[in-house]
Structures are given as C-alpha cells and as structure tokens.
Design an enzyme around this catalytic site. Structure first.
Site, PDB file in Angstrom:
ATOM      1  N   ALA A   1      -5.050  -4.523  -2.143  1.00  0.00           N
ATOM      2  CA  ALA A   1      -5.600  -5.592  -1.309  1.00  0.00           C
ATOM      3  C   ALA A   1      -4.922  -6.923  -1.616  1.00  0.00           C
ATOM      4  O   ALA A   1      -4.954  -7.401  -2.748  1.00  0.00           O
ATOM      5  CB  ALA A   1      -7.108  -5.700  -1.534  1.00  0.00           C
TER       6      ALA A   1
ATOM      7  N   ILE B   1      13.085 -11.726 -17.987  1.00  0.00           N
ATOM      8  CA  ILE B   1      13.255 -10.994 -19.233  1.00  0.00           C
ATOM      9  C   ILE B   1      14.642 -11.277 -19.783  1.00  0.00           C
ATOM     10  O   ILE B   1      15.564 -11.646 -19.046  1.00  0.00           O
ATOM     11  CB  ILE B   1      13.052  -9.476 -19.064  1.00  0.00           C
TER      12      ILE B   1
ATOM     13  N   SER C   1      10.959 -12.381  -4.721  1.00  0.00           N
ATOM     14  CA  SER C   1      12.224 -11.976  -5.335  1.00  0.00           C
ATOM     15  C   SER C   1      13.391 -12.558  -4.551  1.00  0.00           C
ATOM     16  O   SER C   1      13.272 -12.849  -3.358  1.00  0.00           O
ATOM     17  CB  SER C   1      12.293 -10.439  -5.355  1.00  0.00           C
ATOM     18  N   GLY C   2      14.540 -12.684  -5.212  1.00  0.00           N
ATOM     19  CA  GLY C   2      15.726 -13.262  -4.568  1.00  0.00           C
ATOM     20  C   GLY C   2      16.694 -12.234  -4.018  1.00  0.00           C
ATOM     21  O   GLY C   2      17.841 -12.580  -3.718  1.00  0.00           O
TER      22      GLY C   2
ATOM     23  N   CYS D   1       0.830  -1.189   0.000  1.00  0.00           N
ATOM     24  CA  CYS D   1       0.000   0.000   0.000  1.00  0.00           C
ATOM     25  C   CYS D   1       0.869   1.245   0.000  1.00  0.00           C
ATOM     26  O   CYS D   1       2.091   1.181  -0.126  1.00  0.00           O
ATOM     27  CB  CYS D   1      -0.910   0.012   1.232  1.00  0.00           C
TER      28      CYS D   1
ATOM     29  N   ASN E   1       1.810   0.061   5.421  1.00  0.00           N
ATOM     30  CA  ASN E   1       2.253  -0.417   4.111  1.00  0.00           C
ATOM     31  C   ASN E   1       3.149  -1.621   4.332  1.00  0.00           C
ATOM     32  O   ASN E   1       4.158  -1.517   5.029  1.00  0.00           O
ATOM     33  CB  ASN E   1       3.020   0.702   3.388  1.00  0.00           C
ATOM     34  N   GLY E   2       2.800  -2.761   3.738  1.00  0.00           N
ATOM     35  CA  GLY E   2       3.672  -3.923   3.854  1.00  0.00           C
ATOM     36  C   GLY E   2       2.901  -5.203   4.060  1.00  0.00           C
ATOM     37  O   GLY E   2       1.691  -5.284   3.834  1.00  0.00           O
TER      38      GLY E   2
ATOM     39  N   ASP F   1      -3.584  -8.530   8.503  1.00  0.00           N
ATOM     40  CA  ASP F   1      -2.414  -8.305   9.358  1.00  0.00           C
ATOM     41  C   ASP F   1      -2.428  -6.899   9.939  1.00  0.00           C
ATOM     42  O   ASP F   1      -1.878  -6.658  11.017  1.00  0.00           O
ATOM     43  CB  ASP F   1      -1.117  -8.584   8.596  1.00  0.00           C
TER      44      ASP F   1
END
Length: 645
Positions: free
Chosen positions: A56, A303, A376-377, A2, A80-81, A105
């Site tokens: 959401a 990509i 993501s790594g 968010c 946010n998170g 949460d």
C-alpha cells in the site's frame, strides 16, 4: 507496488474451489511484493482466476483492495505499479459519469479502460505499470506492460489449456501447467549478456511481455495477439522529424521543467519516501530536484566498500551534505555479500548475473529500514550517452575505419592465424607495469572487428562469453535486435544506435530487472523519474552535442545538475555500481565458488562444458587474468539450477 498472478483455463471442468486453491498458491510465491493485503477473484464459468498482493502506497484504506471491479461491473483489474498522473485522468473522466469509491490510481486506470478502452488508456498513463484486465462482457483478457519495462510481466500460453501470467516466474511455476523445461538457447543468451534477453525466459514457452506492449487473449478459442501501444522506433522517427532547435540555455530550462515535474509526481506518497544516492550525476540530479521541491530534508541512502576502487560513499556523502539531505550510509564487507548470495537465485527467479545485484540488494534492505518508497537515478546513461563503452566503441570504430579495406583481410588472417596463447606469451616481453591483460583475447577480438561491422563491435563491448554456443551444451543463441542490419540505416550515428539498443535490451532486462527484484524482495518501491516517457522522448530530440561535448557524455544533464551542486563535487571518472567480485572470488568467496565450479556440479546440471570454465577459473585464481564477469555468469547459473532443477 504490488504483485499479480492469474490464469484463464479453457477447460470446462473448472470449479471455484480448484481455481481458488491454485491462485492462492501462485499468490503465496510472490507475497514479498505485497505484504500489506492480498486478494483473489475467480469466475469458474469462464475458468478465470486473478490474484493480487498489495504494497500500500496510495490510498492505504480498504478501498484500494485488489482485484478491483469497475463501477459498471464489466471489468476486473489486478495492477502492479504507480501511475503518477491519475489525478488529472480522474478529472478527465469526470464528465463521463464514472463513479469512484476511493482515491487510488488503480481505480482510475480501471475506469479509464471502461471509458476509453485498454489501448487508449495505456497511452494516457504516465508511470510504471503492469496489469491484467478481464472483460466480463467480451470474455477477453488483457495484459499490459509499461513503455520502458520498469515493471515485469510474464506469461505462458498452453494450446488447448489457456494462459498463465504473473509478476515473477515463481508465480507461474506454482501453476500445475506451467512449462519448466530449460531453454538452452536462452542459456546461451544469458552467457553472452549476464541476463536472458526478452521475450525469452529460462523456460521453453514462457515469455516476458515486452515493454510498451499489450497482449489480448480470448479463452473461447485460445487466440492471442500482441501489439505495441508505444514503440522506441516511433520515438526515434518522431525525434528526427521534430528535433530540438533551441539554444543550450533553452535545453537546460526545458529539461529542468520536465524532470522537475517527473520528480514531483514521483514524490506523491502516503508512506515515507527517500532516494538512492551514489553521488553520481543521475542520482544526484534526482535528489537535488527532490530537495528543491521539499520543505524538509529528503532521506538519502548509499552504501560503500572498504576497497577504494569501488567506493562511492564519500562522494555521495559530500553531495548529501551540500544538498542538506538526511543521509544514511552502510559500508559493505565480503561477509555482507556472502550473506546476500544464497538469496540471489530466489530473488531473480531465473539466471541473472549482474554482480551489482549484490549492492542493489544491500542498499534496498538498508533503505527499507527507513522508508517504503525510494527514487532512483536509473536511465540517465541510456538517455544522455553516459556509458564509457560508447566512447570506447566510437574510438575503435574510427580507428578501424582508418585501416584501408585492402589491408583488413590480411590483418585479420595474421592475427587469427596464431592462437591467443602465443600473443599472451609474446606479451611477456612488455614490462609488467605496461603489459595488457588477456592480450591474446583482445587481439583476436580486434581481428573479428576488422572482419565485421559496427554491430559486431557493439556486441563485443557488451558480451561476456563472446561465443556462447561453444560453452552451452545443446544451446544455439537466437539472433535478435543486436544483429538487425537495418538499424544502420534507421539510426546512422553509431553512439545513438548503441543508446537505442541499450534502451531496448540492457535497460529493461538487466538494469530495471535488477532494481525491481532487489527492491521488491524487501517490499520497497523504487521509482525512476529519468524514465518518465516524456523525458525519454525529449532526450531523443536533442542534438548529439547536447549529450556529448568535449569528449564527455551527459552534457545537458550535467548543466542541469550544476545549477544545484558544484561541479567540483560531481566531475570525476565514472565508477559504476560495482563490487570487488574479482578479489572476493580469490578470497572469502573462493570455497563457495569452488563448489559451484566443481566437476560434480557441471555433471549434475549438464548445461555448460566444464573445460573452458575450469581454464578461466585457474587463470583467475592465479592472477594471470581477471575473468570475474564470465565466472559470475557460471556461478549464478549453477546457483539458480541448484534451487530450481
């Protein structure tokens, strides 16, 4: 995921209508972060306004709407998170009698703050988060940012007026009292790093809240404090006192358990989920653990480039095929880059020049076409010593240490007494296929290293413009953590010290900023399981030979990955997530670059000296040297200035 915004105005002439108008304007500027819902909460008697934009992910119902008020009606939160252990915390709160309306949460964090206090709640959270909490009773505003800086939070304090805050700078700029004077010292920092080091921002008196910190503000007297609830220094100290002492196999089992749990927690979502896959060690490990825990093919995305030097797509495809993921790839052209470039200054909000921002934006847009959450790594290089510069710097340091101290000063004088142009001319005696590029600059850099310490060596490895004060008009770079001489004693091992510095600076201010802005620009949530703080703390407990073995980094992470992916698909030279900017600047991006590097642009913004940049541009166009990264810094600075000044 968010966006949030807000302010606490200490003026006594506030009214609800004025507060609402301002906070709505702030919200509108970051609507891309939360297109699913928006909300505003105001308290005119205290001059407080808090705004929220919602993407959401968990609890898609209206019960997840923010700003949210606690069941006791004392606290209001905008957040946010994602906090991944919220079901466990909700159970822990059960005996306290706290009531819950939904299953988000957000509500658990809010009730936790009401029950345990802000600092204790922050320490309990596993995940990525930035939130603002208003205490109606004590009239206190709290701003909190997660341990590693995965989620952003900016703030500005105006004496006699109050505080402004938000997820992005553009939200703060929408407030009429936000400072917008450019900080030329921050520009100098940018020219060294290609990002602006926190807590600075591009503006005077506007700051990034540092990772793992809590800011408390009292509107009544305008006072504020900033304190850490989690500190990398404590992680390092605790690791030295409690090192991992198990066998190699014990370490593999322990990491598998920790990282599997971190991945599993980040796979909880009420919307479609996938993963970025480059085919490298970090992203492959994350996707392998996702697929292990899923009864259907995981969606993976990558990509590629037609320029073979930069193309990892074929490696990602082979890993995806072995793991059985539902894989999607997109090949990127120079035209695709051209299409993204006009939006970069807006996405990144302040000058930002990591050129991998281009493929990150492109892969985020590709991924958003199919899912709303992507793992993501990021973080593996910092935790497990994966960057090639660690080994390069260590070799150089060892070579320098072999030079007797009595010879270092004469060598320094000899190398520096002749200009770089002399050494470049002398290099022409070397056959072209063996001739090093920029020999003069390299020898001058080596001379400085003979005259300095490992700190200077590290700075030389990560610097773009090595003397930014010489190019920034009126700029004076601030010397922060990278110049801290005490680190030599605190972390004696040079590679470990570089890992520490990267984790504190490069990771939050470059890598995580890049991913957050690129993903949120298209309303995609990116999650980073390797940066679960439990994994971070475990990695620091490991002995060096479990990170580096046989001259190769990420030893333990590799052993874990080999359990799921054949070694033959993984072991290859590290490429990084780069783009062929050097070629593009001489070709399809040349006209765009020429405009931003023109004398008129330099004169209009008056931030940089024209001559040294023009010299680099001429050398780059001629093929004499490759100055792509230094030039990209200038181009992104001027592109930002064109939009924001």
């Amino acid at each position: 995921m968010c966006g949030l915004s807000g302010f606490a105005d200490v003026k006594t002439s506030n009214n609800t209508q004025d507060l609402t108008k301002i906070i709505q304007h702030m919200n509108d500027k970051i609507r891309h972060r939360g297109p699913d819902d928006d909300g505003i909460w105001t308290d005119a008697s205290n001059g407080i306004a808090i705004g929220h934009l919602r993407l959401a992910i968990i609890d898609l119902s209206p019960l997840g709407h923010q700003p949210m008020t606690s069941s006791c009606d004392r606290y209001v939160i905008a957040y946010n998170g994602e906090v991944y252990n919220f079901p466990d915390l909700k159970k822990e709160l059960g005996p306290s009698g706290r009531t819950f309306k939904g299953h988000s949460d957000t509500e658990v964090i809010l009730e936790g703050c009401a029950q345990w206090g802000v600092e204790e709640t922050a320490r309990k959270l596993i995940g990525m988060f930035a939130f603002a909490l208003w205490d109606k009773k004590d009239k206190q505003l709290w701003l909190v940012r997660d341990r590693l800086g995965i989620k952003p939070l900016y703030w500005s304090l105006s004496p006699g007026r109050g505080i402004i805050f938000g997820s992005e700078l553009k939200a703060l700029r929408a407030h009429p009292d936000c400072p917008t004077d450019i900080d030329r010292n921050a520009v100098a920092s940018f020219m060294r790093h290609n990002y602006i080091s926190g807590p600075q921002t591009i503006y005077h008196n506007v700051f990034k809240l540092q990772p793992g910190h809590i800011l408390r503000f009292s509107p009544e007297d305008g006072s504020h404090t900033i304190n850490p609830f989690w500190d990398m220094n404590d992680v390092v100290t605790n690791a030295s006192r409690n090192p991992f002492t198990g066998s190699d196999q014990d370490a593999v089992v322990a990491l598998d358990g920790l990282l599997s749990d971190a991945v599993e927690k980040r796979m909880v979502s009420d919307v479609p989920l996938g993963a970025f896959l480059s085919g490298g060690i970090d992203s492959s490990a994350v996707v392998a653990l996702m697929q292990k825990q899923s009864d259907r093919p995981i969606r993976s995305f990558s990509i590629g480039f037609n320029e073979e030097k930069y193309n990892e797509a074929q490696h990602a495809a082979r890993v995806a095929k072995h793991l059985g993921t539902d894989h999607t790839e997109l090949y990127v052209s120079a035209q695709d880059a051209l299409n993204v470039i006009p939006d970069l200054a807006s996405h990144y909000d302040e000058p930002f020049a990591d050129s991998s921002q281009i493929p990150t934006c492109l892969v985020s847009a590709l991924t958003k076409n199919h899912v709303t959450v992507a793992l993501s790594g990021d973080g593996g290089d910092e935790l497990f010593a994966g960057y090639s510069r660690y080994f390069q710097a260590s070799r150089i340091s060892n070579q320098i240490n072999r030079v007797p101290s009595v010879l270092r000063h004469p060598l320094w004088l000899g190398l520096k007494s002749l200009p770089a142009s002399f050494w470049d001319l002398a290099a022409k005696c070397i056959p072209a296929h063996k001739r090093p590029q920029n020999l003069g600059a390299r020898l001058h850099k080596m001379a400085e290293l003979l005259h300095d310490d490992d700190g200077a060596l590290y700075r030389s490895m990560i610097s773009h413009w090595p003397e930014p004060n010489d190019i920034v008009i009126g700029g004076q770079e601030k010397h922060g953590l990278l110049w801290d001489a005490k680190l030599d004693r605190q972390i004696p091992d040079f590679i470990a010290r570089m890992q520490y510095l990267d984790t504190q600076t490069y990771l939050p201010d470059d890598i995580l900023t890049k991913v957050d802005r690129a993903s949120m620009a298209v309303a995609l949530e990116a999650r980073v399981p390797l940066l679960d703080h439990r994994v971070v703390e475990f990695a620091w407990r490991l002995p060096k030979n479990m990170k580096i073995r046989d001259g190769q980094g990420k030893w333990l992470l590799r052993q874990l990955l080999y359990q799921y992916v054949p070694q033959s698909l993984i072991d290859r030279p590290k490429m990084g997530f780069g783009v062929p900017i050097d070629h593009w600047l001489r070709g399809p991006l040349k006209d765009w670059a020429e405009n931003l590097l023109s004398p008129e642009t330099f004169a209009r913004h008056n931030l940089l000296r024209y001559a040294p940049v023009q010299q680099k541009w001429k050398e780059h166009l001629s093929g004499k040297a490759n100055w792509q990264y230094l030039l990209w810094d200038v181009l992104m600075l001027h592109a930002w200035a064109d939009q924001n000044t």
